[in-house]
Design a protein around this motif. Structure first.
Motif, mmCIF file in Angstrom:
data_model
loop_
_atom_site.group_PDB
_atom_site.id
_atom_site.type_symbol
_atom_site.label_atom_id
_atom_site.label_comp_id
_atom_site.label_asym_id
_atom_site.label_seq_id
_atom_site.Cartn_x
_atom_site.Cartn_y
_atom_site.Cartn_z
ATOM 1 N N ILE A 46 50.272 48.566 48.208
ATOM 2 C CA ILE A 46 50.677 46.950 48.323
ATOM 3 C C ILE A 46 51.423 46.499 46.838
ATOM 4 N N HIS A 47 50.503 47.531 45.583
ATOM 5 C CA HIS A 47 51.161 46.590 43.628
ATOM 6 C C HIS A 47 50.114 47.839 43.354
ATOM 7 N N TYR A 48 50.302 48.299 42.401
ATOM 8 C CA TYR A 48 49.215 49.497 41.338
ATOM 9 C C TYR A 48 49.838 49.908 40.375
ATOM 10 N N SER A 49 49.135 49.874 39.078
ATOM 11 C CA SER A 49 49.008 49.106 37.749
ATOM 12 C C SER A 49 48.416 50.609 36.881
ATOM 13 N N VAL A 50 49.233 51.540 35.780
ATOM 14 C CA VAL A 50 49.341 52.615 35.446
ATOM 15 C C VAL A 50 48.535 52.220 33.762
ATOM 16 N N GLY A 51 48.044 50.846 33.726
ATOM 17 C CA GLY A 51 47.354 50.493 32.736
ATOM 18 C C GLY A 51 47.722 49.210 32.428
ATOM 19 N N ALA A 52 46.919 48.884 31.731
ATOM 20 C CA ALA A 52 47.094 47.410 31.355
ATOM 21 C C ALA A 52 48.249 46.863 30.822
ATOM 22 N N GLY A 53 48.876 46.022 31.481
ATOM 23 C CA GLY A 53 49.759 45.352 31.191
ATOM 24 C C GLY A 53 51.018 45.975 32.081
ATOM 25 N N ILE A 54 51.363 47.046 33.345
ATOM 26 C CA ILE A 54 51.658 47.166 33.005
ATOM 27 C C ILE A 54 51.824 47.440 35.418
ATOM 28 N N THR A 55 52.629 46.689 35.402
ATOM 29 C CA THR A 55 52.345 47.010 37.487
ATOM 30 C C THR A 55 53.756 47.916 38.128
ATOM 31 N N ASP A 56 53.953 47.421 39.263
ATOM 32 C CA ASP A 56 54.837 48.282 40.027
ATOM 33 C C ASP A 56 54.208 48.311 41.391
ATOM 34 N N TYR A 64 52.919 39.289 48.378
ATOM 35 C CA TYR A 64 51.826 39.603 47.146
ATOM 36 C C TYR A 64 51.920 39.660 46.130
ATOM 37 N N ASN A 65 51.008 39.448 44.847
ATOM 38 C CA ASN A 65 51.794 39.780 43.206
ATOM 39 C C ASN A 65 50.468 40.201 42.704
ATOM 40 N N VAL A 66 50.890 40.656 42.079
ATOM 41 C CA VAL A 66 48.810 41.146 40.514
ATOM 42 C C VAL A 66 49.733 41.384 39.377
ATOM 43 N N SER A 67 48.981 40.978 37.982
ATOM 44 C CA SER A 67 48.482 41.483 37.177
ATOM 45 C C SER A 67 47.716 42.199 37.099
ATOM 46 N N ARG A 68 47.404 42.503 35.333
ATOM 47 C CA ARG A 68 46.805 43.677 34.749
ATOM 48 C C ARG A 68 46.471 43.228 33.710
ATOM 49 N N SER A 69 46.073 41.846 33.108
ATOM 50 C CA SER A 69 45.493 41.986 31.428
ATOM 51 C C SER A 69 44.682 42.618 30.705
ATOM 52 N N THR A 70 43.695 42.502 31.425
ATOM 53 C CA THR A 70 42.856 44.081 30.654
ATOM 54 C C THR A 70 42.819 45.358 31.707
ATOM 55 N N THR A 71 42.280 46.079 31.332
ATOM 56 C CA THR A 71 41.479 47.979 31.910
ATOM 57 C C THR A 71 40.882 47.311 33.066
ATOM 58 N N PRO A 75 43.141 41.199 39.849
ATOM 59 C CA PRO A 75 43.515 40.955 40.737
ATOM 60 C C PRO A 75 44.863 40.931 41.583
ATOM 61 N N LEU A 76 44.347 40.638 43.261
ATOM 62 C CA LEU A 76 45.590 39.857 43.998
ATOM 63 C C LEU A 76 46.189 38.944 44.338
ATOM 64 N N ARG A 77 46.915 37.834 44.420
ATOM 65 C CA ARG A 77 46.993 36.737 44.636
ATOM 66 C C ARG A 77 48.167 37.263 45.621
ATOM 67 N N LEU A 78 48.088 36.280 46.758
ATOM 68 C CA LEU A 78 48.340 36.032 48.275
ATOM 69 C C LEU A 78 49.066 34.374 48.086
ATOM 70 N N LEU A 79 50.589 34.718 47.484
ATOM 71 C CA LEU A 79 51.477 33.326 47.121
ATOM 72 C C LEU A 79 51.266 32.221 48.120
ATOM 73 N N SER A 80 51.251 32.431 49.675
ATOM 74 C CA SER A 80 51.719 31.711 50.597
ATOM 75 C C SER A 80 51.214 32.585 52.365
ATOM 76 N N ALA A 81 50.201 32.356 52.124
ATOM 77 C CA ALA A 81 49.549 33.348 53.717
ATOM 78 C C ALA A 81 50.038 33.252 54.768
ATOM 79 N N ALA A 82 49.785 34.338 55.091
ATOM 80 C CA ALA A 82 50.775 34.817 56.508
ATOM 81 C C ALA A 82 50.166 34.776 57.459
ATOM 82 N N PRO A 83 50.303 34.726 59.033
ATOM 83 C CA PRO A 83 49.462 35.297 59.992
ATOM 84 C C PRO A 83 49.743 37.300 59.860
#
Lengths: 115, 107
Positions: A46-56, A64-71, A75-83
């Protein structure tokens, strides 16, 4: 050593609701990723990160949305869930880069049902 | 782009029969290849990796760069081998899994 901790184990959502799946690791791994596991489809990134502050984005990032504020946390966020997002979700972490032990460690999974 | 292909969704064998789970990959550089196993309702865990060239639970896998394959083999299947097996490819920036093969060992 806790390894990769993923919460919750189970979740039922109504269509349109939002929620966050938590993933934390205590191994100081740079690489963290989220997968969904569906019958016959295997593990899809779905998403991945190679370090804090970097996502792809992986192969199935929409909705889906992600963030990486710390090593430690990814967290993975579902913005508006669908079946169609009903699935089992796994978080994984590892070192990355040549010459290193890049074994991936997985969380216990989250079984999500969207009704 | 990196890709991992596992052509079989299900492999059913009798106890004591040989097992071969196929894995092919595409990547232009030098990858690291792994096999992960997932027992029923458990998290995925590493089974073996190509750089260690070891045998785990009787399973072995040899990296064939010419054929870009990393097939998993075991000479005699056991009931406890029944599980989902994933081949995976790690590069400098991403971990990619195949679609998995379910191994079913029957009596």
């Amino acid at each position: 050593n806790a390894g990769v901790t993923q919460t919750p184990k189970f979740q039922v959502l109504k269509t349109g609701q939002s929620m966050t799946l938590q993933c934390a690791q205590d191994m100081n791994h740079e690489y963290m990723s989220w997968y969904r596991q569906d019958p016959g489809m295997g593990l899809r990134l779905i998403h991945y990160s190679v370090g804090a502050g970097i996502t792809d984005q992986g192969e199935v990032p929409n909705g889906y949305n992600v963030s990486r504020s710390t090593t430690e946390d990814f967290p993975l966020r579902l913005l508006s869930a669908a079946p169609s997002q009903t699935s089992v979700y796994f978080c994984a972490s590892s070192y990355f880069g040549t010459g290193r032990n890049t074994e991936a460690f997985f969380g216990q999974g989250t079984r999500l049902t969207v009704v | 782009a990196q890709r991992v292909t596992q052509p079989e969704k299900l492999l059913s064998v009798f106890k004591g029969a040989p097992v071969e789970l196929k894995c092919n990959y595409s990547y232009s550089g030098s990858p690291e290849l792994f096999w992960y196993v997932q027992y029923s309702r458990q998290r995925l865990q590493l089974l073996l990796r190509h750089i260690s060239r070891e045998s785990i639970k009787g399973f072995t896998a040899d990296l064939n760069k010419g054929e870009t394959s990393f097939h998993l083999k075991k000479p005699f299947a056991q009931e406890e081998d029944s599980a989902m097996y994933y081949c995976a490819l790690t590069t400098a920036s991403k971990l990619t899994f195949g679609t998995g093969t379910r191994l079913q060992v029957t009596l």
